[in-house]
Design a protein around this motif. Sequence first.
Motif, short mmCIF file in Angstrom:
data_model
loop_
_atom_site.label_atom_id
_atom_site.label_comp_id
_atom_site.label_asym_id
_atom_site.label_seq_id
_atom_site.Cartn_x
_atom_site.Cartn_y
_atom_site.Cartn_z
N ARG A 130 -59.06 23.82 7.54
CA ARG A 130 -60.40 24.39 7.32
C ARG A 130 -60.79 24.33 5.85
N HIS A 131 -59.94 23.71 5.04
CA HIS A 131 -60.13 23.56 3.60
C HIS A 131 -60.07 24.90 2.87
N ALA A 132 -59.33 25.83 3.45
CA ALA A 132 -59.08 27.13 2.81
C ALA A 132 -57.68 27.11 2.21
N VAL A 133 -57.49 27.85 1.13
CA VAL A 133 -56.17 27.94 0.51
C VAL A 133 -55.23 28.61 1.51
N ARG A 134 -54.09 28.01 1.72
CA ARG A 134 -53.12 28.54 2.67
C ARG A 134 -52.67 29.94 2.26
N ARG A 135 -52.29 30.75 3.26
CA ARG A 135 -51.89 32.15 3.02
C ARG A 135 -50.74 32.27 2.05
N ASP A 178 -65.71 28.87 -5.23
CA ASP A 178 -66.92 28.40 -5.91
C ASP A 178 -67.00 28.90 -7.35
N GLU A 179 -65.92 29.50 -7.82
CA GLU A 179 -65.86 29.97 -9.20
C GLU A 179 -66.01 28.79 -10.15
N VAL A 193 -57.93 16.66 -13.38
CA VAL A 193 -59.01 16.29 -12.47
C VAL A 193 -60.35 16.60 -13.12
N GLU A 194 -61.39 15.96 -12.60
CA GLU A 194 -62.77 16.24 -13.02
C GLU A 194 -63.36 17.22 -12.03
N ALA A 195 -63.79 18.39 -12.50
CA ALA A 195 -64.33 19.39 -11.58
C ALA A 195 -65.11 20.44 -12.36
N SER A 196 -66.13 21.01 -11.69
CA SER A 196 -66.89 22.10 -12.31
C SER A 196 -66.69 23.42 -11.56
N THR A 197 -66.00 23.38 -10.40
CA THR A 197 -65.64 24.60 -9.66
C THR A 197 -64.21 24.44 -9.14
N VAL A 198 -63.64 25.54 -8.71
CA VAL A 198 -62.30 25.49 -8.13
C VAL A 198 -62.31 24.59 -6.89
N ARG A 199 -63.33 24.71 -6.07
CA ARG A 199 -63.43 23.89 -4.86
C ARG A 199 -63.46 22.40 -5.21
N GLU A 200 -64.22 22.03 -6.23
CA GLU A 200 -64.27 20.63 -6.65
C GLU A 200 -62.92 20.15 -7.16
N MET A 256 -66.18 17.86 -16.07
CA MET A 256 -65.28 18.27 -17.12
C MET A 256 -63.85 18.16 -16.63
N GLN A 257 -62.95 17.98 -17.55
CA GLN A 257 -61.55 17.84 -17.19
C GLN A 257 -60.87 19.19 -17.11
N VAL A 258 -60.09 19.35 -16.04
CA VAL A 258 -59.34 20.57 -15.80
C VAL A 258 -57.90 20.17 -15.51
N ARG A 259 -56.98 20.86 -16.15
CA ARG A 259 -55.56 20.59 -15.90
C ARG A 259 -55.10 21.46 -14.74
N VAL A 260 -54.36 20.87 -13.81
CA VAL A 260 -53.84 21.57 -12.64
C VAL A 260 -52.32 21.61 -12.74
N GLN A 261 -51.77 22.82 -12.84
CA GLN A 261 -50.33 23.03 -12.89
C GLN A 261 -49.82 23.16 -11.45
#
Length: 90
Positions: free
Chosen positions: A49-54, A72-73, A22-29, A1-6
Amino acid sequence: MQVRVQLPSMLRAECGASEMVVEASTVREALDAIRAERPDVYRCVCDERHAVRRHMNVFVNDALVSKAGGLDEPLAEGDELSIYTAVSGG
């Protein structure tokens, strides 16, 4: 599915736009899709580590995504992912 990223203003110069789709079904995707399309933008948002920076915050619609496991939401068609720099002061 399409998700808009601001994107925040500091990343707009890197991307050349204020948003991405982007095409994604979770936040990680969604973050992985950003990494594939714009690795320079991804490195500003996520660490090695592919974690969101502080100093970055990710929201799905108006809800803050937990940095501990919230990636994984699931996302729904039409959701908006917003990336902001954290604001602090003292």
